[in-house]
Design an enzyme around this catalytic site. Structure first.
Site, PDB file in Angstrom:
ATOM      1  CE1 TYR A  94      -3.807   4.394  -5.087  1.00  0.00           C
ATOM      2  CE2 TYR A  94      -5.127   5.621  -3.497  1.00  0.00           C
ATOM      3  CZ  TYR A  94      -4.219   4.613  -3.783  1.00  0.00           C
ATOM      4  OH  TYR A  94      -3.725   3.822  -2.777  1.00  0.00           O
ATOM      5  CD  GLU A 136      -4.611   2.870   0.098  1.00  0.00           C
ATOM      6  OE1 GLU A 136      -5.075   4.003  -0.158  1.00  0.00           O
ATOM      7  OE2 GLU A 136      -3.700   2.333  -0.562  1.00  0.00           O
TER       8      GLU A 136
END
Length: 382
Positions: A94, A136
């Protein structure tokens, strides 16, 4: 985020509407140049035809539009998170995405991207990224198995001119399939510089012989599907494929009583499993299928068998034309489950809305980035 920074983010919405796809194209180009190892995770054909940048641009735009009510984008977050889990996207990815997305914003907007705007977007991206990471994490914990595991190809059936069904087995893993889910295949295609990962829909909930999924041989020339061509031409019975655990949120809602299944071409793949599940649950179901011609028509025997249980309508577009408003009249009391190409999805959602189907009763799964379909649907309605 404080209210001042939220207002800054909201003020960038017009710029994102105008330049969003350009920003995301720059983002992908920059990120892949700096981190070529991430090329494995992305469908490069979708990059070439523009579907992936379009989908990301609309996702970013929706995040800005709904900064005061992020619950509105939860369904989109969940769908994307399923894809990320299936691809093995991890928290450490990310910051890479955030850094290069900010570069894209700065490069495209130029002097308009003031330090104040960039600071607000950096903080907001961090908040959004943490939402994905948290969602997630739960999906990783609930997956049927970790990472990618080997499956042996035990059957390879040619269903039509361009669609092959694979049956694969691994007796050491257990899984609990739901109709509408997909698996993700990791392969190392010949004469291709990277490994490649692709999602393929599970086409049956019957696993007596193994897990079944279907692959259409996509495109030609520059836009030919690297993985689909490799699967068709290079993978044979006895070979091993690496698969990640089933994923996806395109699932039947069993609180609904009346179903209408719509599919175009290879979009029949997940719908076949869904119809199996609906018939087993004794649901009032109808199936409308559009395909170019008999040679392109997969699952002929299975659809014939369905016709003994539910109402099935098959329309060959070469001779009978495309699906139109008339094909759906009198069916607006049903919940719709629809799958097909990006073009098919956009056309069908428009038609269904015009016929009178409620938006909340239309569930769909395109073979491509879902957010680009949502984006085009929203744009068409404005």
């Amino acid at each position: 985020m404080d209210s001042h920074k939220k207002e800054i983010i909201k003020a960038t919405v017009p710029a994102l509407e105008q330049h969003g796809t350009t920003i995301t194209k720059v983002f992908y180009q920059t990120m892949f140049k700096k981190h070529p190892e991430l090329l494995d995770m992305f469908n490069q054909t979708n990059q070439k035809v523009g579907d992936q940048p379009k989908a990301l641009a609309f996702t970013v735009l929706q995040a800005a539009r709904h900064i005061d009510n992020l619950e509105a984008i939860v369904p989109a977050v969940i769908g994307i998170a399923h894809k990320h889990r299936a691809l093995n996207v991890l928290p450490e990815h990310y910051p890479i995405v955030g850094e290069n997305l900010l570069i894209g914003i700065k490069e495209v907007l130029g002097d308009a991207a003031t330090p104040e705007i960039m600071d607000a977007w950096e903080e907001y991206y961090g908040e959004i990224a943490q939402i994905f990471i948290d969602v997630e994490n739960g999906m990783y914990q609930n997956a049927d198995w970790d990472g990618f595991v080997p499956f042996e190809v035990v059957k390879k059936d040619h269903l039509s001119d361009d669609i092959v069904r694979y049956t694969v087995k691994n007796d050491t893993v257990e899984y609990d399939l739901r109709a509408g889910q997909y698996i993700t295949v990791k392969v190392d295609p010949t004469d291709y510089p990277n490994e490649a990962l692709r999602h393929y829909s599970i086409c049956s909930i019957n696993t007596d012989e193994g897990l079944q999924f279907a692959v259409k041989k996509e495109g030609a020339g520059e836009t030919s599907g690297v993985v689909s061509h490799y699967m068709h031409d290079g993978v044979k019975v006895g070979d091993t494929l690496e698969l990640s655990a089933p994923a996806g949120d395109f699932l039947l809602n069993h609180e609904e009583d009346k179903f209408l299944f719509i599919a175009g071409g290879v979009g029949a793949t997940p719908v076949m499993a869904m119809i199996e599940e609906a018939i087993a649950a004794d649901k009032d179901s109808k199936f409308i299928y559009s395909v170019q011609n008999a040679g392109m028509h997969p699952f002929k025997d299975e659809m014939k068998a369905f016709g003994e249980e539910i109402d099935v309508k098959i329309k060959y577009s070469d001779t009978e034309g495309y699906l139109t408003h008339e094909d759906f009249e009198g069916l607006t009391d049903r919940s719709v489950y629809i799958c097909g190409s990006m073009h098919f999805m956009n056309a069908m959602i428009k038609v269904l809305s015009e016929v009178g189907f409620k938006e909340e009763n239309i569930h769909f799964e395109p073979f491509g980035p879902k957010m680009s379909v949502i984006g085009e649907t929203v744009a068409a309605s404005n």
